[in-house]
Write an enzyme that holds these catalytic residues in place. Structure first.
Site, PDB file in Angstrom:
ATOM      1  N   ASP A   1       0.928  -1.068   0.018  1.00  0.00           N
ATOM      2  CA  ASP A   1      -0.164   0.029  -0.203  1.00  0.00           C
ATOM      3  C   ASP A   1       0.827   1.370   0.055  1.00  0.00           C
ATOM      4  O   ASP A   1       0.499   2.339  -0.093  1.00  0.00           O
ATOM      5  CB  ASP A   1      -0.950  -0.051   0.979  1.00  0.00           C
ATOM      6  CG  ASP A   1      -0.290  -0.098   2.542  1.00  0.00           C
ATOM      7  OD1 ASP A   1       0.956   0.008   2.670  1.00  0.00           O
ATOM      8  OD2 ASP A   1      -1.166   0.245   3.485  1.00  0.00           O
ATOM      9  N   SER A   2       2.170   0.877   0.048  1.00  0.00           N
ATOM     10  CA  SER A   2       3.145   2.175   0.031  1.00  0.00           C
ATOM     11  C   SER A   2       2.953   2.811  -1.519  1.00  0.00           C
ATOM     12  O   SER A   2       3.390   3.800  -1.966  1.00  0.00           O
ATOM     13  CB  SER A   2       4.589   1.632   0.366  1.00  0.00           C
ATOM     14  OG  SER A   2       4.838   0.606  -0.690  1.00  0.00           O
TER      15      SER A   2
ATOM     16  N   GLU B   1      -1.627  -5.332   8.661  1.00  0.00           N
ATOM     17  CA  GLU B   1      -0.888  -4.593   9.732  1.00  0.00           C
ATOM     18  C   GLU B   1      -1.488  -4.819  11.076  1.00  0.00           C
ATOM     19  O   GLU B   1      -2.610  -4.530  11.201  1.00  0.00           O
ATOM     20  CB  GLU B   1      -0.622  -3.109   9.418  1.00  0.00           C
ATOM     21  CG  GLU B   1       0.023  -2.876   8.274  1.00  0.00           C
ATOM     22  CD  GLU B   1       0.347  -1.469   7.940  1.00  0.00           C
ATOM     23  OE1 GLU B   1      -0.041  -0.510   8.710  1.00  0.00           O
ATOM     24  OE2 GLU B   1       0.876  -1.172   6.851  1.00  0.00           O
TER      25      GLU B   1
ATOM     26  N   GLU C   1       9.097  -4.049  11.230  1.00  0.00           N
ATOM     27  CA  GLU C   1       9.436  -2.715  10.476  1.00  0.00           C
ATOM     28  C   GLU C   1       9.594  -1.637  11.624  1.00  0.00           C
ATOM     29  O   GLU C   1       8.856  -1.472  12.566  1.00  0.00           O
ATOM     30  CB  GLU C   1       8.152  -2.129   9.677  1.00  0.00           C
ATOM     31  CG  GLU C   1       8.619  -0.740   9.147  1.00  0.00           C
ATOM     32  CD  GLU C   1       7.615  -0.214   7.953  1.00  0.00           C
ATOM     33  OE1 GLU C   1       6.595  -1.042   7.652  1.00  0.00           O
ATOM     34  OE2 GLU C   1       7.811   0.765   7.560  1.00  0.00           O
TER      35      GLU C   1
HETATM   36  O1  KIV Z   1       3.445  -1.274   1.742  1.00  0.00           O
HETATM   37  C1  KIV Z   1       4.809  -1.496   1.886  1.00  0.00           C
HETATM   38  O2  KIV Z   1       5.633  -1.272   0.988  1.00  0.00           O
HETATM   39  C2  KIV Z   1       5.198  -2.330   3.092  1.00  0.00           C
HETATM   40  C3  KIV Z   1       6.594  -2.868   3.349  1.00  0.00           C
HETATM   41  C4  KIV Z   1       7.286  -1.236   3.517  1.00  0.00           C
HETATM   42  C5  KIV Z   1       6.683  -3.719   4.153  1.00  0.00           C
HETATM   43  O3  KIV Z   1       4.250  -2.589   3.812  1.00  0.00           O
END
Ligand code: KIV
Length: 277
Positions: free
Chosen positions: A46-47, A116, A183
């Site tokens: 979701d980044s 998460e 993380e």
């Molecule tokens: O959304 C993402 O890229 C992540 C990673 C940083 C683990 O959750």
């Protein structure tokens, strides 16, 4: 081609002490490159919200956006395990929403999902596993919890917080996650968790002692403006793109591009007819 990576492959890798590589990808061309490089896990993170869509955080990302990117990635990948990152509010409200949305990821081509959180999401994780959907956990500095944490600061820095995190890691393992992203926590805490659970841990900003490492692809390639301390830039593609764009601009302005070498030619006899009118 090496054998398809599955959740079992990752367990076997931890058992024989082989490090696991995971990267994000959000589109067809980068997913193909990541897959061909032999990276075992591709996370459609979701980044994508911050990295590609220009959102200030991951919170605005929707299921529709995630599915769109997951389909593109799944079309490109032959070997890596594709994990779809469940966006904010796609699993928190109820078990049934979690199962339905996780199922949409699998229909879009993902082979597992990531959520998460620890204790508060245990029920959701069990519901998805009961529906046959493999789940990756994610603990520590989890960006969807950022307002509750009060900022992007390293988590589990006190002995008490570290003990609680270890407890949550064990709970997630008992619930049945096949792997655990850690993380933004001190390396000592990540090491302790890695040694205390059987499932593979995959670290980001969590030091060298996890069973694997994950980075955001655009950070690693030098395509993002600011990167945190834990990111190593393996390429400077941002500068390379800037250089190419300004060269293109200059050559067009100066009439140097395109030359005839880059142009189509009319057959001479047709050109003659054209000239005669
Ligand atoms: O959304 C993402 O890229 C992540 C990673 C940083 C683990 O959750």
């Amino acid at each position: 081609m090496e054998a398809k990576v599955t959740t079992t492959t990752l367990a076997e890798m931890k058992a024989r002490g082989e490090k696991i590589c995971m990267l994000t990808a959000y589109d067809y061309p980068t997913a193909r490159l990541v897959d061909e490089a032999g990276i075992e896990v591709i996370l459609v993170g979701d980044s994508v919200g911050n990295v590609l869509l220009g959102y200030p955080s991951t919170l605005p990302v929707t299921m529709e956006e995630m599915l769109h990117h997951t389909r593109a990635v799944a079309r490109a990948v032959k070997r890596a395990l594709v994990v779809g990152d469940m966006p904010f509010l796609s699993y928190q409200p109820s078990d049934s929403e979690a199962v339905l949305n996780a199922g949409r990821f699998l229909k879009a081509g993902a082979e597992a999902v990531k959520v998460e959180g620890g204790t508060p999401v245990l029920g959701r994780i069990r519901a998805m596993l009961d529906a046959g959907i493999p789940v990756m956990g994610h603990l520590g500095l989890t960006p969807q919890w950022i307002h509750q944490f009060g900022g992007y600061r390293v988590r589990a820095k006190t002995a008490e917080a570290a003990r609680l995190l270890l407890q949550e890691a064990k709970e997630l393992e008992r619930a049945g996650v096949f792997s655990l992203v850690l993380e933004g926590i001190p390396w000592q805490v990540a090491k302790l968790i890695t040694e205390s659970v059987r499932v593979p841990t995959i670290g980001i900003g969590a030091g060298p002692y996890c069973d694997g490492q994950v980075l955001v692809l655009h950070d690693l390639l030098g395509l993002t403006e600011r990167v945190p301390k834990f990111v190593k830039r393996y390429a400077g593609l941002g500068e390379e793109i800037r250089r190419a764009l300004s060269e293109f601009r200059r050559e067009v302005k100066e009439g140097k591009f395109p030359t005839l070498q880059f142009s189509y030619e009319m057959p001479p006899e047709e050109l003659e007819k054209l000239k005669k009118g």
